[in-house]
Scaffold this motif. Structure first.
Motif, short mmCIF file in Angstrom:
data_model
loop_
_atom_site.label_atom_id
_atom_site.label_comp_id
_atom_site.label_asym_id
_atom_site.label_seq_id
_atom_site.Cartn_x
_atom_site.Cartn_y
_atom_site.Cartn_z
N GLN A 39 40.38 13.60 40.60
CA GLN A 39 39.89 13.83 39.26
C GLN A 39 38.54 14.55 39.34
N PRO A 41 35.28 16.40 37.25
CA PRO A 41 34.57 16.12 36.00
C PRO A 41 35.18 16.86 34.82
N GLY A 42 35.45 16.14 33.75
CA GLY A 42 36.00 16.74 32.55
C GLY A 42 37.47 17.07 32.61
N LYS A 43 38.15 16.69 33.67
CA LYS A 43 39.56 17.01 33.81
C LYS A 43 40.40 15.75 34.01
N GLN A 44 41.71 15.90 33.82
CA GLN A 44 42.63 14.80 34.00
C GLN A 44 42.85 14.50 35.47
N ARG A 45 43.15 13.25 35.76
CA ARG A 45 43.52 12.89 37.12
C ARG A 45 44.88 13.51 37.44
#
Length: 122
Positions: A39, A41-45
């Motif tokens: 994951q 920063p600011g994104k989906q896992r």
């Protein structure tokens, strides 16, 4: 109880390599599957790589051909070899496993490690 512990993250130059390891420990009856997610920063896992006891492997599109997952069933360990690293690979990498505890009252559960940071930067 079962625990997953990751290791091997750190700072690496673009084009470099890192090897991540994850060890499952505790009262383990059987490990059904293990894998790696990440994951940023600011994104989906997202899925990085996964493996099953049946020998099936799955890789995320962005890492296929660069990363390799492997495991040692006797040691309940899964490893992620990461080559040709790119800045876009920067993320916290999490170990994941579907594991049955030796306690028969505990169902098969999905466990997560706390994560290890991989920072690909010049």
């Amino acid at each position: 109880q079962v625990q997953l512990v990751e290791s091997g993250g750190g700072l690496v130059q673009p084009g470099g390599s890192l090897r991540l390891s994850c060890v499952a420990s505790g009262n383990i009856f059987r490990v059904y599957s293990m894998g790696w997610y990440r994951q940023a920063p600011g994104k989906q896992r997202e899925l990085v790589a996964a493996m099953t006891p049946a020998g099936k492997f799955q890789y995320g599109d962005s890492v296929r051909g660069r990363f390799t997952i492997s495991g040692d069933n006797a040691k309940n360990t899964v490893t992620l070899q990461m080559n040709s690293l790119k800045p876009e690979d920067t993320a916290v990498y999490y170990c994941n496993g579907a594991i049955r505890d030796t306690d028969p009252e505990v169902a098969i559960m999905e466990y997560w490690g706390k994560g290890t940071l991989v920072n690909v930067s010049s």
